[in-house]
Scaffold this active site. Structure first.
Site, PDB file in Angstrom:
ATOM      1  N   GLU A   1      -0.100  -1.349   5.689  1.00 13.78           N
ATOM      2  CA  GLU A   1       0.945  -0.910   6.616  1.00 13.78           C
ATOM      3  C   GLU A   1       0.817   0.576   6.924  1.00 13.78           C
ATOM      4  O   GLU A   1       1.073   1.012   8.055  1.00 13.78           O
ATOM      5  CB  GLU A   1       2.329  -1.204   6.010  1.00 13.78           C
ATOM      6  CG  GLU A   1       3.501  -0.975   6.961  1.00 13.78           C
ATOM      7  CD  GLU A   1       4.087   0.431   6.906  1.00 13.78           C
ATOM      8  OE1 GLU A   1       4.965   0.726   7.728  1.00 13.78           O
ATOM      9  OE2 GLU A   1       3.655   1.240   6.048  1.00 13.78           O
TER      10      GLU A   1
ATOM     11  N   ASP B   1       0.823  -1.205   0.000  1.00 11.41           N
ATOM     12  CA  ASP B   1       0.000   0.000   0.000  1.00 11.41           C
ATOM     13  C   ASP B   1       0.858   1.257   0.000  1.00 11.41           C
ATOM     14  O   ASP B   1       2.049   1.222   0.315  1.00 11.41           O
ATOM     15  CB  ASP B   1      -0.955   0.010   1.199  1.00 11.41           C
ATOM     16  CG  ASP B   1      -0.219  -0.081   2.536  1.00 11.41           C
ATOM     17  OD1 ASP B   1       0.712  -0.892   2.643  1.00 11.41           O
ATOM     18  OD2 ASP B   1      -0.569   0.661   3.474  1.00 11.41           O
TER      19      ASP B   1
END
Length: 389
Positions: free
Chosen positions: A150, A88
């Site tokens: 994350e 991400d």
């Protein structure tokens, strides 16, 4: 790209892979309108790894539709090496970018794009390093791990720890550290403290219970706790050698002539390795609860998110020594947090090291220096050679 600029045979394949990854939006955010699935990124990585002989497994993150972790394994055995990254990115402000964040753009011997250094750029480099060992019989497995979310919740890493996967002996997380090994970082806690009292006309304080006055007293208790922790805990490996507490934002009341009925504080703590987050929370509660009781205020104290524990791997750990030898740099400490604590919970000897600079992360015109490509592949090949063959 001129031959004199970057002398490497691996750039074309890496460029093609990173171009594809950058073009796939995978923003994670607590704000729903920004949040994306990472499924396309994970499926793309799986499609690249399977032809190299990796067994791939996509694991849905519980309670998070559209979010997946990927475990790709080459070889088998009880030990092995994990090369880990998150899929991400953070949100972006396109008005501050000089080029399209989702188009890999080359200028000034750099690749620009959202996630180039933090940290989609690590995956093509890890795959390129792994390619050299495809078809060889590994004594211990090589695992490429790709996680979800994350940047917002760390829920991908949490889910892996809860599932007890992956199983290996060593793990390198390719966050941008300029290829300098990192063996420790502080934790992050973000907390919410709220007092609720009773409003009333300010001409007669007895008509209400002032939440802001209660918060004033609580602030003194928090600052005293901070001073005590900073006197008790120091770690010279960090630029800021003590744990920190930042009083970030406060809101309360609605009018000068009304007794304040509600006051809320948000603050963060950055604990050092060796400090336990639940112990810290209990210490705070033990100080602010008596304030609420004396003043007859309702108390709410809770995390704004679950937090990231502090992380440390011993200086004499085998993985630390190997990375120091391969890079020529002594392992050090950083102020930013990673998924390392959850891989460590799995029993993995863990270290953080990857291409790019954390100074570029979360910034407009995020970039990865082309000079970092070949050294990264070389270092990762050295780690695979040592821990898998």
């Amino acid at each position: 790209m001129s031959e004199s600029t970057v002398k490497t045979d691996v750039v074309p394949g890496i460029r093609d892979m990173l171009t594809t990854l950058i073009a796939l939006p995978s923003i994670s955010s607590a704000t729903p309108e920004w949040d994306h699935s990472n499924e396309a990124v994970v499926r793309t990585l799986a499609e690249w790894l399977e032809p190299l002989g990796f067994a791939v497994e996509m694991m849905p993150v519980p309670g998070m539709p559209g979010k997946y972790n990927l475990i790709a394994t080459l070889g088998s055995g009880p030990g092995g090496l994990v090369l880990s990254g998150h899929t991400d990115t953070v949100p972006f402000d396109d008005k501050r970018w000089q080029s399209d964040p989702f188009t890999l753009t080359e200028r000034d011997n750099r690749w620009y794009g959202l996630g180039t250094c933090d940290m989609k750029g690590f995956f093509p480099l890890a795959i390129e390093a792994a390619r050299a060992f495809a078809g060889q019989k590994l004594q211990q497995p090589l695992i490429i791990l790709a996680t979800a979310d994350e940047e917002s919740s760390m829920n991908g890493a949490r889910a892996l720890a809860e599932a007890g996967r992956p199983k290996a002996r060593y793990a390198v997380i390719g966050e941008p550290t300029g290829l300098k090994p990192v063996r420790m970082h502080k934790g992050i806690m973000m907390e919410r403290l709220k007092f609720e009292g009773q409003s009333g006309h300010s001409s007669n304080p007895a008509l209400g219970r002032n939440a802001m006055e209660g918060m004033h007293e609580a602030l003194g208790e928090l600052l005293a706790l901070r001073s005590g922790w900073q006197a008790q805990y120091q770690n010279p490996n960090f630029e800021v050698q003590v744990p920190t507490m930042n009083l970030g934002c406060i809101h309360g009341g609605d009018n000068p002539n009304r007794i304040c009925a509600q006051c809320e504080l948000h603050f963060d703590l950055r604990p050092l390795p060796g400090m336990n987050m639940e112990t810290l929370r209990q210490a705070i509660l033990n100080k602010v609860r008596p304030v609420a009781e004396r003043r007859e205020l309702k108390l709410v104290f809770e995390p704004l998110f679950d937090g990231v524990p502090p992380f440390e791997t011993p200086a004499d750990a085998e993985l630390v020594r190997a990375c120091e030898k391969l890079t020529g740099h002594t392992a050090h400490a950083v102020g930013f947090a990673t998924e390392a604590p959850w891989l460590q919970q799995l029993g993995l000897e863990t270290l953080v090291m990857g291409p790019g600079s954390i100074d570029q992360a979360h910034q407009p015109d995020e970039f990865l220096e082309l000079s970092q490509l070949e050294p990264t592949v070389k270092i990762l090949k050295g780690l695979i050679q040592q821990f898998c063959l």
